[in-house]
Design a protein around this motif. Structure first.
Motif, mmCIF file in Angstrom:
data_model
loop_
_atom_site.group_PDB
_atom_site.id
_atom_site.type_symbol
_atom_site.label_atom_id
_atom_site.label_comp_id
_atom_site.label_asym_id
_atom_site.label_seq_id
_atom_site.Cartn_x
_atom_site.Cartn_y
_atom_site.Cartn_z
ATOM 1 N N ALA A 60 0.832 -1.079 0.179
ATOM 2 C CA ALA A 60 0.078 -0.030 0.000
ATOM 3 C C ALA A 60 0.831 1.243 0.014
ATOM 4 C CB ALA A 60 -0.906 0.192 1.316
ATOM 5 N N LEU A 61 1.920 1.158 0.721
ATOM 6 C CA LEU A 61 2.875 2.328 0.770
ATOM 7 C C LEU A 61 3.539 2.703 -0.411
ATOM 8 C CD1 LEU A 61 4.309 4.799 2.216
ATOM 9 C CD2 LEU A 61 5.913 3.202 3.161
ATOM 10 N N PHE A 62 3.974 1.577 -1.102
ATOM 11 C CA PHE A 62 4.661 1.685 -2.510
ATOM 12 C C PHE A 62 3.737 2.225 -3.425
ATOM 13 C CE2 PHE A 62 6.683 -0.275 -6.247
ATOM 14 C CZ PHE A 62 7.657 0.564 -6.405
ATOM 15 N N ALA A 63 2.235 1.718 -3.410
ATOM 16 C CA ALA A 63 1.398 2.119 -4.394
ATOM 17 C C ALA A 63 1.218 3.756 -4.189
ATOM 18 C CB ALA A 63 0.141 1.542 -4.225
ATOM 19 N N ARG A 64 1.310 4.344 -2.783
ATOM 20 C CA ARG A 64 1.112 5.889 -2.659
ATOM 21 C C ARG A 64 2.422 6.374 -3.152
ATOM 22 N NH1 ARG A 64 -0.518 4.343 2.601
ATOM 23 N NH2 ARG A 64 1.315 5.324 3.353
ATOM 24 N N ILE A 65 3.577 5.995 -3.010
ATOM 25 C CA ILE A 65 4.828 6.583 -3.574
ATOM 26 C C ILE A 65 4.679 6.515 -4.868
ATOM 27 C CG2 ILE A 65 7.389 6.026 -3.895
ATOM 28 C CD1 ILE A 65 7.309 5.034 -1.036
ATOM 29 N N GLN A 66 4.296 5.554 -5.817
ATOM 30 C CA GLN A 66 4.132 5.593 -7.081
ATOM 31 C C GLN A 66 3.226 6.974 -7.648
ATOM 32 O OE1 GLN A 66 3.296 1.190 -7.555
ATOM 33 N NE2 GLN A 66 5.244 1.274 -8.820
ATOM 34 N N ARG A 67 2.206 7.039 -6.806
ATOM 35 C CA ARG A 67 1.203 8.295 -7.291
ATOM 36 C C ARG A 67 1.945 9.540 -6.780
ATOM 37 N NH1 ARG A 67 -2.094 4.378 -5.090
ATOM 38 N NH2 ARG A 67 -2.480 5.667 -3.161
ATOM 39 N N ASP A 68 2.832 9.328 -5.880
ATOM 40 C CA ASP A 68 3.276 10.650 -5.060
ATOM 41 C C ASP A 68 3.984 11.559 -6.422
ATOM 42 O OD1 ASP A 68 4.615 12.870 -3.967
ATOM 43 O OD2 ASP A 68 4.783 11.432 -2.025
ATOM 44 N N THR A 69 3.445 13.017 -6.645
ATOM 45 C CA THR A 69 3.847 13.866 -7.373
ATOM 46 C C THR A 69 5.466 14.213 -7.218
ATOM 47 O OG1 THR A 69 3.020 15.647 -6.500
ATOM 48 C CG2 THR A 69 1.877 14.577 -8.294
#
Length: 102
Positions: A60-69
């Motif tokens: 879940a954290l890695f998915a957020r990082i991938q979306r982080d601008t």
């Protein structure tokens, strides 16, 4: 099940080196609740981060990082199961690679 995830990314255009401090501060606030530990290395407009914790939480954290601008070119370098944490007491440590003696 514990996993380790290692990724590299670049600072997005317009992102300053101070961004690493903000990311680190956010990680130290959020990671204990998720059971995530690790280390963030940064320098020369690059991030290198190792995350460890439960599979669902790390994913879940890695998915957020991938979306982080603030990140671009996010590249997964390693992902695997581990029997124990490498950084059990670090909610998120950091290393500024530009301050290391080459």
């Amino acid at each position: 099940m514990l996993v380790q995830l290692l990724y590299a990314s670049r600072f997005s255009e317009g992102t300053s080196a101070a961004t690493a401090s903000v990311i680190l501060q956010q990680a130290r606030l959020r990671n204990p609740d998720s059971g995530i530990t690790g280390v963030l290395c940064h320098g020369d407009h690059l991030f290198l981060q190792l995350l460890e914790g439960g599979r669902e939480q790390v994913n879940a954290l890695f998915a957020r990082i991938q979306r982080d601008t603030r990140h671009t070119d996010v590249t997964l370098l390693h992902y695997g199961e581990v029997t124990q944490r490498r950084f059990p007491s670090w909610t998120m440590a950091q290393t500024n690679l530009e301050k290391l003696n080459p």
